[in-house]
Every structure is written in structure tokens, then in C-alpha cells.
Design a protein around this motif. Structure first.
Motif, PDB file in Angstrom:
ATOM      1  N   GLN A 154      28.586  19.742  80.997  1.00 12.50           N
ATOM      2  CA  GLN A 154      28.691  18.456  80.306  1.00 12.50           C
ATOM      3  C   GLN A 154      27.517  17.541  80.594  1.00 12.50           C
ATOM      4  O   GLN A 154      26.660  17.839  81.426  1.00 12.50           O
ATOM      5  N   HIS A 180      26.593  13.020  80.413  1.00  9.35           N
ATOM      6  CA  HIS A 180      27.087  11.663  80.140  1.00  9.35           C
ATOM      7  C   HIS A 180      25.987  10.828  79.507  1.00  9.35           C
ATOM      8  O   HIS A 180      24.811  10.997  79.821  1.00  9.35           O
ATOM      9  N   LYS A 220      27.502   6.690  82.213  1.00 18.38           N
ATOM     10  CA  LYS A 220      27.914   7.158  83.527  1.00 18.38           C
ATOM     11  C   LYS A 220      26.754   7.751  84.330  1.00 18.38           C
ATOM     12  O   LYS A 220      26.179   8.762  83.977  1.00 18.38           O
ATOM     13  N   GLU A 247      26.414   9.251  88.110  1.00 19.36           N
ATOM     14  CA  GLU A 247      27.345   9.720  89.139  1.00 19.36           C
ATOM     15  C   GLU A 247      26.590  10.446  90.230  1.00 19.36           C
ATOM     16  O   GLU A 247      25.425  10.832  90.044  1.00 19.36           O
ATOM     17  N   HIS A 273      25.202  19.028  83.593  1.00 14.57           N
ATOM     18  CA  HIS A 273      25.734  19.311  84.923  1.00 14.57           C
ATOM     19  C   HIS A 273      27.111  19.947  84.865  1.00 14.57           C
ATOM     20  O   HIS A 273      27.828  19.791  83.872  1.00 14.57           O
ATOM     21  N   GLU A 279      32.995  12.223  94.505  1.00 14.83           N
ATOM     22  CA  GLU A 279      32.131  11.700  93.452  1.00 14.83           C
ATOM     23  C   GLU A 279      32.189  10.173  93.446  1.00 14.83           C
ATOM     24  O   GLU A 279      33.264   9.587  93.451  1.00 14.83           O
TER      25      GLU A 279
HETATM   26 ZN    ZN Z   1      30.032  14.263  85.191  1.00 17.96          ZN
END
Ligand code: ZN
Length: 317
Positions: free
Chosen positions: A100, A102, A118, A120, A177, A187
């Protein structure tokens, strides 16, 4: 010892999430209570519509973190955002998560009803020997990326990087990622749930593939990817009884703190999130143990800690 703050340390009741890829270690390793055997995520410090932690302190017992954020902003310091800015999770991946990416704030605000993007980062609590994570890709140009996605050349496209227990990885928006099977991760992220799924290994869930978001993924993937060697920070050998900064970006600073016997830290400025990943002890005389999540109020001053504790902490920018 009395601290200068009129607010107490805030303890949170985690929100547990079942996931198709989840396992049982949140229950067996961390002691969270649940009957489920596919627990994927523990939202330890969260004030999101999809998971809003109840506050355990008796004096705030009818409140959630998002309610306290709105009604008692002085607890958190002078802070300009409508929403609590961060989200802290522990993730137990029994099987591979989908691959995925973001969006950043600008793309999310425009295309996702004003949501945040996002950023992270992951602290590897545990992983198998010779584990790898997906972080980045091997396409040199946007055309090459699009070609590899359309031709489904996933093995050529996806970049895997070796990891070990104690590694720390920042995942910028636009970074392809995925967390892989057997990894247990803390996380720290922006308070957002916007995820574009690029590839799901062709798996079926309840007889059909999960939805992919190819267009949005191609819109937001950064090309070329950040160099692999710039992605992983080793945390072994950091000094004890000290807030060791792991990363500082425009949204958060993340620290590792290993308490051994006794330590004192000073905290001024905005609130500080803390998650105990190992051990037990006390924080200003209050017992804490592995799996506890708490928030030190803004401008709290001196904090006395005792015991043997491994902590990941973060503050918001
Ligand atoms: Zn993620």
C-alpha cells in the motif's frame, strides 16, 4: 515528588481490531483481553472516529481521548488542530499485509474530503530471522512505474529491505510499503486512515479479491523511491535512562527510552505519548507494565521512573 502540572498522567484503554492478517500475540505477548484469534491492531493512543480510546483515570472515566482533546485543550498544550494529531498502534502481522501507499496532506485534503495524509514510522518489536519489509520500489521513472504496475511485474517492482528486532523505519507519504508475516511493530503515525492498496498478492477474502486503488496509488507514489540505506535506523546500544531521539519530521518526534533501575526526565512543551513495550516499573509512583499506553500532559515538568522499562515515546509538532 510533586510535579508542577495540575493535570495527571492520562492512561488509555486500547481499542483492539480484528484483521484478516492478524494473529494472537496482542493477547499472548501483550496481555490485551479479547476472545478473538485474529487480532491485528491495538490502537493504544487513538482519537479517531474508527477507534477512540476511553480514558482509564477515574476523574475522566466518562471521556474518550477525542472528547478530552476538545473539552480540555489545556491538558495538551497550545495546539491548533481540531483533531488529536497522532495515532499509536501495535501491529501483529500473522500473514503479509497488502502492499500500500498513503497520500500526503495536500492530496488527501483535495481528494478525500479534507482528510489528512499519512506519514508513519515503525519500531520493530519483534520479527523472524532474515525478515524483510517492503519499503520503496525499483522503478526509475513514472512511466516505468506505470508499465510495471500494468504488466503486474510485482517481483521486479517491489523493493524489500532486511530488518532486525529494534530497527526503526520512517515511511514518508508516497512510499510503497508493507508489513510482512511474523512482524510485531509499534507504529507512530498521523491521525489518518487513508490507505491506497496497490497489490494484495492476488489473495481472496470471502471469495473475492479486496479492492485495489491503482489510480490513486500511481498518483501519489514517489518516483524514484528514497534510497534503501536511508530508510532504516538501528536502535541497539542507545544509552539507558535517556530520551533518545529516533526521528523528527514535520508531524512528530519519536524517542526510545530504556529505563533501568531509576531515571528522571524533564518534559516541557506539548504532550508526550508513551507506550511500554517491555518490562514493568513505575511512572511518578504509578505502576506500569508492558502493553500500557499513557500521555504525559503538556509542560508536566519532572517525571520519575523506576524499574526496567522499554518505551517508545512521541510528541506532536
Ligand atoms: Zn501504512
Amino acid at each position: 515528588m510533586k510535579n508542577q502540572s495540575k493535570f495527571p498522567i492520562l492512561f488509555l484503554q486500547p481499542v483492539l481490531k480484528q484483521m484478516v492478517w492478524g494473529g494472537s500475540r496482542l493477547r499472548t505477548d501483550f496481555g490485551y483481553e479479547s476472545e478473538a484469534d485474529n487480532l491485528g491492531e491495538c490502537w493504544g493512543i487513538a482519537a479517531h472516529p474508527n477507534g477512540d480510546c476511553a480514558i482509564k483515570n477515574e476523574e475522566f472515566s466518562d471521556m474518550t481521548l477525542s472528547k478530552l482533546w476538545k473539552e480540555r485543550p489545556e491538558f495538551f498544550g497550545a495546539y491548533g488542530t481540531e483533531q488529536f494529531p497522532l495515532l499509536i498502534k501495535i501491529i501483529d502481522a500473522k500473514s503479509d499485509l497488502s502492499i500500500q501507499v498513503h497520500p500526503d496532506d495536500a492530496y488527501a485534503q483535495k481528494n478525500e474530503n479534507g482528510s489528512f495524509g499519512k506519514m508513519e514510522c515503525w519500531y520493530i518489536i519483534d520479527c523472524p530471522e532474515n525478515a524483510v519489509l517492503v519499503a520503496g520500489h525499483n522503478a526509475g521513472t513514472a512511466e516505468e512505474l506505470e508499465g510495471m504496475v500494468h504488466d503486474e511485474k510485482w517481483d521486479d517492482l517491489i523493493r524489500k529491505i532486511p530488518i532486525q528486532k529494534g530497527d526503526f523505519i520512517q515511511i514518508d507519504p508516497g512510499t510503497v510499503h508493507a508489513i510482512t508475516a511474523g512482524c510485531l511493530i509499534l507504529e507512530t503515525q498521523q491521525n489518518s486512515d487513508i490507505t491506497y492498496r496497490l497489490y494484495d498478492y492476488g489473495r481472496m477474502v470471502d471469495g473475492k479479491p479486496r479492492e485495489l486503488h491503482i489510480k490513486q496509488s500511481l498518483d501519489v507514489i514517489q518516483v524514484p523511491a528514497k534510497a534503501a540505506k536511508d530508510s532504516v535506523i538501528k536502535t541497539g546500544g542507545l544509552p539507558e535512562n535517556k530520551m533518545n531521539e529516533l526521528i523528527s519530521c514535520q508531524y512528530y518526534t519519536v524517542y526510545k527510552l530504556n529505563v533501568s533501575e531509576k531515571c528522571q526526565i524533564s518534559h516541557y512543551g506539548s504532550f508526550l505519548n508513551m507506550s511500554v513495550l517491555e518490562g514493568s516499573g513505575t511512572v511518578d509512583g504509578i505502576a506500569v507494565k508492558k502493553g500500557d499506553h499513557f500521555i504525559i500532559p503538556a509542560n508536566y515538568g519532572k517525571i520519575e521512573m523506576e524499574g526496567e522499562l522499554e518505551i517508545i515515546a512521541s510528541d506532536a509538532k
